[in-house]
Design a protein around this motif. Structure first.
Motif, PDB file in Angstrom:
ATOM      1  N   ASP A  14      45.616  44.450  29.514  1.00  0.00           N
ATOM      2  CA  ASP A  14      45.455  43.045  29.868  1.00  0.00           C
ATOM      3  C   ASP A  14      45.557  42.177  28.620  1.00  0.00           C
ATOM      4  O   ASP A  14      44.639  42.121  27.804  1.00  0.00           O
ATOM      5  CB  ASP A  14      44.103  42.842  30.553  1.00  0.00           C
ATOM      6  CG  ASP A  14      43.968  41.460  31.173  1.00  0.00           C
ATOM      7  OD1 ASP A  14      44.804  40.583  30.868  1.00  0.00           O
ATOM      8  OD2 ASP A  14      43.028  41.256  31.962  1.00  0.00           O
ATOM      9  N   GLU A  80      42.886  34.893  40.205  1.00  0.00           N
ATOM     10  CA  GLU A  80      43.781  35.722  39.399  1.00  0.00           C
ATOM     11  C   GLU A  80      43.108  37.032  39.012  1.00  0.00           C
ATOM     12  O   GLU A  80      43.761  38.076  38.941  1.00  0.00           O
ATOM     13  CB  GLU A  80      44.228  34.967  38.149  1.00  0.00           C
ATOM     14  CG  GLU A  80      45.291  35.730  37.356  1.00  0.00           C
ATOM     15  CD  GLU A  80      45.799  34.964  36.155  1.00  0.00           C
ATOM     16  OE1 GLU A  80      46.129  35.611  35.147  1.00  0.00           O
ATOM     17  OE2 GLU A  80      45.858  33.719  36.231  1.00  0.00           O
ATOM     18  N   GLU A  81      41.817  36.990  38.763  1.00  0.00           N
ATOM     19  CA  GLU A  81      41.096  38.224  38.442  1.00  0.00           C
ATOM     20  C   GLU A  81      41.134  39.192  39.618  1.00  0.00           C
ATOM     21  O   GLU A  81      41.233  40.407  39.429  1.00  0.00           O
ATOM     22  CB  GLU A  81      39.649  37.909  38.063  1.00  0.00           C
ATOM     23  CG  GLU A  81      39.501  37.253  36.696  1.00  0.00           C
ATOM     24  CD  GLU A  81      39.873  38.203  35.569  1.00  0.00           C
ATOM     25  OE1 GLU A  81      38.965  38.710  34.894  1.00  0.00           O
ATOM     26  OE2 GLU A  81      41.090  38.436  35.355  1.00  0.00           O
ATOM     27  N   GLN A  82      41.061  38.659  40.832  1.00  0.00           N
ATOM     28  CA  GLN A  82      41.179  39.504  42.012  1.00  0.00           C
ATOM     29  C   GLN A  82      42.572  40.126  42.089  1.00  0.00           C
ATOM     30  O   GLN A  82      42.719  41.305  42.442  1.00  0.00           O
ATOM     31  CB  GLN A  82      40.890  38.690  43.272  1.00  0.00           C
ATOM     32  CG  GLN A  82      39.432  38.266  43.414  1.00  0.00           C
ATOM     33  CD  GLN A  82      39.188  37.431  44.657  1.00  0.00           C
ATOM     34  OE1 GLN A  82      40.127  36.978  45.317  1.00  0.00           O
ATOM     35  NE2 GLN A  82      37.922  37.220  44.979  1.00  0.00           N
ATOM     36  N   ALA A  84      44.434  40.776  39.525  1.00  0.00           N
ATOM     37  CA  ALA A  84      44.495  41.781  38.464  1.00  0.00           C
ATOM     38  C   ALA A  84      43.872  43.095  38.926  1.00  0.00           C
ATOM     39  O   ALA A  84      44.409  44.187  38.676  1.00  0.00           O
ATOM     40  CB  ALA A  84      43.784  41.271  37.211  1.00  0.00           C
ATOM     41  N   GLN A  85      42.749  43.004  39.624  1.00  0.00           N
ATOM     42  CA  GLN A  85      42.109  44.205  40.163  1.00  0.00           C
ATOM     43  C   GLN A  85      42.993  44.858  41.220  1.00  0.00           C
ATOM     44  O   GLN A  85      43.124  46.090  41.270  1.00  0.00           O
ATOM     45  CB  GLN A  85      40.747  43.839  40.753  1.00  0.00           C
ATOM     46  CG  GLN A  85      39.732  43.366  39.718  1.00  0.00           C
ATOM     47  CD  GLN A  85      38.449  42.842  40.352  1.00  0.00           C
ATOM     48  OE1 GLN A  85      38.183  43.082  41.532  1.00  0.00           O
ATOM     49  NE2 GLN A  85      37.653  42.129  39.576  1.00  0.00           N
TER      50      GLN A  85
END
Length: 296
Positions: A14, A80-82, A84-85
């Motif tokens: 990341d 966006e973090e979701q 990425a996961q």
């Protein structure tokens, strides 16, 4: 997609918080800048260095220019973090499927690719790239590169959305890695270097359609292993494939299609090969190189 209790990949790098940030200014581009550059070049199975150079070349020809580029601190949103996961879990799924398949086919060890998340611009093993390059696979460092903003572009610009549509993007790029491990990618690139542009583009189309097929194979086997597909998922991926064909994007950007410049395939071809992978789950049925070009 059902991804609850699924593992995340350990091969995610990341770099979003330390990516190069460049401000892109369109000149007479509009739809061309957003769709042709950001969408027509994504999923490129050809030499990514050539793709990146093509983007730079378009800049010098007045398509668009990057007015500034600097290191910046970027803070991803919760949404966006979701994503990425989600991306990490999809990558893990490709690792599980292709590790098993390489063993089953006697293809040797499946060496998992890395996946770099970036924002704005990135230095890859194939050269500098920006978000306008779209997601791509670089065989020089065996890495997939994705700016997650691309998924928003898919949704807003061509109406292709849904988690399985996004998974298709990732699985397609991993499909190019499978081609690299099997030697297909290098052989195709060597042949393309010897051919006139139109014929080289046809080899690129064959690579892209096979990567679509491999994405379908992954989905079939991932569902077999984990029960991951839900009602409507396949339709979302088929919708995405139908809107990323060269003919569709060129008509949207220019009002006409230019078959000699196709390097990804028609929408109908992309749907056909993705569907074949989804229906068979058999990587041995994905020979896109033997049929006549008109029969793809």
């Amino acid at each position: 997609m059902r991804l609850d209790n699924r593992r995340s990949s350990q091969n995610i790098d990341d770099r979003r918080r330390s990516s190069l940030s460049g401000r892109t200014v369109g000149i007479g581009g509009g739809v061309v800048g957003l769709i042709v550059v950001a969408l027509l070049t994504w999923l490129s199975g050809g030499d990514v260095g050539d793709v990146i150079n093509n983007v730079v070349g378009q800049a010098t020809n007045g398509q668009y220019v990057t007015s500034s580029s600097s290191l910046s601190t970027y803070e991803p949103s919760a949404e966006e973090e979701q994503l990425a996961q989600f991306t990490s879990k999809i990558l893990a799924g490709t690792e599980d499927v292709w590790t098993r398949e390489f063993q089953r086919q006697g293809w040797g060890e499946y060496v998992c690719p890395k996946l770099v998340l970036f924002h704005g611009a990135i230095q890859s093993g194939c050269g500098n790239a920006t978000s306008q390059t779209g997601p791509f696979y670089c065989s020089a460092d065996q890495t997939v590169y994705i700016d997650l903003d691309f998924f928003e572009t898919m949704q807003e610009q061509i109406g292709a959305s849904g988690d399985f549509a996004y998974a298709y993007v990732i699985a397609h790029e991993v499909g190019h890695h499978v081609q690299y491990l099997l030697g297909t990618l290098d052989q195709a690139h060597q042949l393309m270097a010897k051919l006139p542009e139109t014929q080289a583009n046809q080899i690129s189309v064959r690579l892209e359609l096979q990567a679509d097929f491999y994405a379908g194979v992954w989905a079939y086997q991932d569902n077999e292993m984990f029960g991951s597909l839900e009602e409507g998922d396949v339709e979302k991926a088929i919708n995405a494939a139908s809107k990323i064909g060269d003919d569709y994007l060129q008509k949207k950007a220019y009002g006409r299609e230019m078959p000699d410049s196709f390097n990804h395939g028609r929408s109908s071809q992309r749907v056909k090969w993705l569907s074949k992978g989804l229906q068979t789950g058999d990587p041995l049925q994905g020979d896109t190189f033997s049929p006549a070009y008109s029969a793809l």
